[in-house]
Structure formats: C-alpha cells, structure tokens
Design a protein around this motif. Sequence first.
Motif, short mmCIF file in Angstrom:
data_model
loop_
_atom_site.label_atom_id
_atom_site.label_comp_id
_atom_site.label_asym_id
_atom_site.label_seq_id
_atom_site.Cartn_x
_atom_site.Cartn_y
_atom_site.Cartn_z
N LEU A 10 -48.51 -21.57 -57.66
CA LEU A 10 -48.03 -21.94 -59.26
C LEU A 10 -49.21 -23.28 -59.51
CD1 LEU A 10 -44.23 -22.43 -59.47
CD2 LEU A 10 -45.96 -20.59 -60.54
N THR A 11 -49.51 -24.09 -58.74
CA THR A 11 -50.32 -25.16 -59.10
C THR A 11 -51.81 -24.65 -59.49
OG1 THR A 11 -49.13 -26.65 -57.64
CG2 THR A 11 -51.39 -27.14 -58.37
N ILE A 12 -52.22 -23.65 -58.56
CA ILE A 12 -53.56 -22.96 -58.96
C ILE A 12 -53.71 -22.32 -60.41
CG2 ILE A 12 -55.00 -20.98 -58.08
CD1 ILE A 12 -54.30 -21.78 -55.30
N MET A 13 -52.61 -21.67 -60.78
CA MET A 13 -52.31 -20.83 -61.68
C MET A 13 -52.42 -21.91 -63.01
SD MET A 13 -49.57 -18.12 -61.04
CE MET A 13 -49.32 -17.82 -62.86
N LEU A 14 -51.80 -22.85 -62.82
CA LEU A 14 -51.68 -24.06 -64.06
C LEU A 14 -53.00 -24.73 -64.01
CD1 LEU A 14 -48.23 -25.69 -63.22
CD2 LEU A 14 -48.71 -24.19 -65.01
N LEU A 15 -53.72 -24.93 -63.06
CA LEU A 15 -55.08 -25.30 -63.12
C LEU A 15 -56.06 -24.38 -63.85
CD1 LEU A 15 -55.30 -26.89 -59.65
CD2 LEU A 15 -55.20 -28.26 -61.93
N ILE A 16 -56.07 -23.06 -63.54
CA ILE A 16 -56.97 -22.17 -64.02
C ILE A 16 -56.63 -21.50 -65.45
CG2 ILE A 16 -57.78 -21.64 -61.65
CD1 ILE A 16 -56.29 -19.33 -61.59
N VAL A 17 -55.35 -21.84 -65.80
CA VAL A 17 -55.10 -21.14 -67.00
C VAL A 17 -55.76 -21.63 -68.34
CG1 VAL A 17 -53.26 -22.92 -67.92
CG2 VAL A 17 -52.81 -20.46 -68.45
N GLN A 18 -56.53 -22.89 -68.01
CA GLN A 18 -57.42 -23.45 -69.12
C GLN A 18 -58.71 -22.55 -69.29
OE1 GLN A 18 -56.14 -25.65 -71.07
NE2 GLN A 18 -54.30 -25.80 -69.55
N VAL A 19 -58.85 -21.80 -68.15
CA VAL A 19 -60.16 -20.99 -68.39
C VAL A 19 -60.09 -20.11 -69.33
CG1 VAL A 19 -61.66 -19.40 -66.89
CG2 VAL A 19 -60.26 -21.30 -65.74
N PRO A 20 -61.17 -19.80 -70.25
CA PRO A 20 -61.03 -19.04 -71.40
C PRO A 20 -60.92 -17.55 -70.87
CG PRO A 20 -63.15 -20.09 -71.54
CD PRO A 20 -62.54 -20.63 -70.08
N MET A 21 -59.89 -17.08 -71.83
CA MET A 21 -59.40 -15.82 -71.45
C MET A 21 -60.16 -14.43 -71.80
SD MET A 21 -56.72 -16.79 -69.85
CE MET A 21 -55.33 -18.06 -69.27
N VAL A 22 -60.46 -13.76 -70.94
CA VAL A 22 -61.11 -12.77 -71.07
C VAL A 22 -60.41 -11.42 -70.19
CG1 VAL A 22 -63.36 -13.64 -71.74
CG2 VAL A 22 -63.01 -12.85 -69.49
N SER A 23 -60.66 -10.37 -70.53
CA SER A 23 -59.98 -9.33 -69.61
C SER A 23 -60.50 -9.15 -68.27
CB SER A 23 -60.46 -7.98 -70.36
OG SER A 23 -59.76 -6.85 -69.62
N GLY A 24 -59.51 -9.30 -67.30
CA GLY A 24 -59.57 -8.91 -66.17
C GLY A 24 -59.87 -7.69 -65.28
N GLN A 25 -59.87 -7.37 -64.20
CA GLN A 25 -59.82 -6.07 -63.45
C GLN A 25 -61.30 -5.30 -63.60
OE1 GLN A 25 -55.43 -5.15 -64.90
NE2 GLN A 25 -55.83 -4.05 -62.88
N SER A 26 -61.61 -4.88 -62.46
CA SER A 26 -62.74 -3.98 -62.69
C SER A 26 -62.01 -2.28 -62.22
CB SER A 26 -63.70 -4.48 -61.57
OG SER A 26 -63.22 -4.37 -60.19
N TYR A 27 -60.81 -2.16 -62.00
CA TYR A 27 -60.39 -1.12 -61.69
C TYR A 27 -59.38 -0.50 -62.40
CZ TYR A 27 -56.49 -3.69 -59.69
OH TYR A 27 -55.62 -4.72 -59.52
N GLY A 28 -59.08 0.80 -62.65
CA GLY A 28 -57.91 1.21 -63.47
C GLY A 28 -56.55 1.77 -62.70
N THR A 29 -56.98 2.47 -61.58
CA THR A 29 -56.10 2.81 -60.66
C THR A 29 -56.37 2.36 -59.13
OG1 THR A 29 -55.27 4.54 -62.02
CG2 THR A 29 -54.62 4.67 -59.65
N SER A 30 -55.64 1.67 -58.38
CA SER A 30 -55.70 1.68 -57.12
C SER A 30 -54.45 1.83 -56.06
CB SER A 30 -56.22 -0.01 -56.50
OG SER A 30 -55.01 -1.01 -57.26
N ALA A 31 -54.52 2.13 -54.89
CA ALA A 31 -53.54 2.14 -53.94
C ALA A 31 -53.58 2.00 -52.45
CB ALA A 31 -53.10 4.04 -54.14
N GLY A 32 -52.75 1.52 -51.85
CA GLY A 32 -53.14 1.17 -50.56
C GLY A 32 -51.91 0.57 -49.84
N LEU A 33 -51.92 -0.19 -48.69
CA LEU A 33 -50.91 -0.80 -47.97
C LEU A 33 -50.68 -2.32 -48.14
CD1 LEU A 33 -51.88 1.05 -44.65
CD2 LEU A 33 -50.14 1.65 -46.09
N ARG A 34 -49.21 -2.72 -48.18
CA ARG A 34 -48.99 -4.04 -48.08
C ARG A 34 -48.22 -4.56 -47.14
NH1 ARG A 34 -45.05 -7.39 -50.29
NH2 ARG A 34 -45.63 -9.01 -51.62
#
Length: 203
Positions: A10-34
């Motif tokens: 949560l702390t990391i998210m709050l710190l980086i939320v100030q970064v200018p917002m552009v679209s993320g992700q270089s993929y459309g569909t992904s699948a695997g193991l967790r």
Amino acid sequence: MQKNNFIVILTIMLLIVQVPMVSGQSYGTSAGLRLGNNNQSRMLGFTLQQRIKKGLTVEGILQSDFVYNTTAHAILERHRPLVTKRLNYYYGAGVSFGIEESRQKIPESMQIIQTYGNGTVGVELLAGLELTLLGINFSVDYKPNINIVGRQPWYNGQVGISARSVLVKGNKQNKKRRQKARNKRRGNQEGYFHNLIDSIKKK
C-alpha cells in the motif's frame, strides 16, 4: 507478517500514484500458474488475465491446497505503468467462492472448533507488481480476503507469486479492436447511404 506485507504494498502504491497516468500492460491475454501462501496453507492455482480496455483487466484464479481448501476468484484490476508499460503496479477488488476449512475459537472453553467442507463467499482485494519479459508475465501480489459466509477467521491474507505466458500481445489486441471499430463505422456509413438512396427512390 501478512499485515506487514500489505502495508508495504500500500505504501508503494501511494508513493507511485503521483506518477503521470498512462496506459499500462504490454499484453492482452495471459495465463499461467500462481503459488499462494498464508499462515494456514500453501495453494497452487491457475490464473488467467484478460484486458478489457486500456489499463483495466479481469483476472480469474482457481486455486487449491489439494486437501481442505479450494477457491475460485474473479477480480477487476486497474493497471498502471512504472517507467515502462512492461513494469506495472496494479490494484483491484472482486469476489470469491469456495470450499474451505474453518477454525472457530471458543474463548469460554479455550477450544478451537475446526470444521471442513464449508461453502464460503467472500470479498477480495488485491495489490501487486508485475513485469512482462520475453512473452512471460511475472507478478507478486498481496490478496486480502474478507469472508462473508462460511469461514472463521473472517479475514485471511495471501501472498501470491505468478508466472503467466502471454497468449495475446497488447498491440495485436489493439489492432483487432481498431479494425472492429472501423468495420462498425463503415457499416453505419453504408447503412446511412442505403437509407438515403431508398428515400430518394421513394420520392
């Protein structure tokens, strides 16, 4: 320990939320193991991510410890880039269903009543980081679960590590979406001209 991990993310998210917002992700569909881990059990699961629009993804998780706990999760996630679209932080919320063990503490008798095969329903939260390289998507996340029906304790946090194969690249998905939009506009235009010609003929 789980609580400390959640606070760090949560702390990391709050710190980086100030970064200018552009679209993320270089993929459309992904699948695997967790691989998921908490104080009660370790769970192996299948994870599928599908981008539905820019920066917005649906993830489905089916996981089990192959003994007492098997759960299914559907989570809507917001992805944001860090420096590059291949490195993202993400957060989201969703729902969970499953069959789980329950440990209910009885303070009066200082006993723990443990039951199995309980049908459960819960609310999911999620926060994590992901990196996509050479067609493989790696991620680490923290997934709190708030139980509504069927389990004690009512709160359970899980740290997860995932490795997914990119099935559809983001630029390919974008190309298909643009082509579909063009075809729809072309169909609307042709329909307009046909209606116009028909109306002229009737006159």
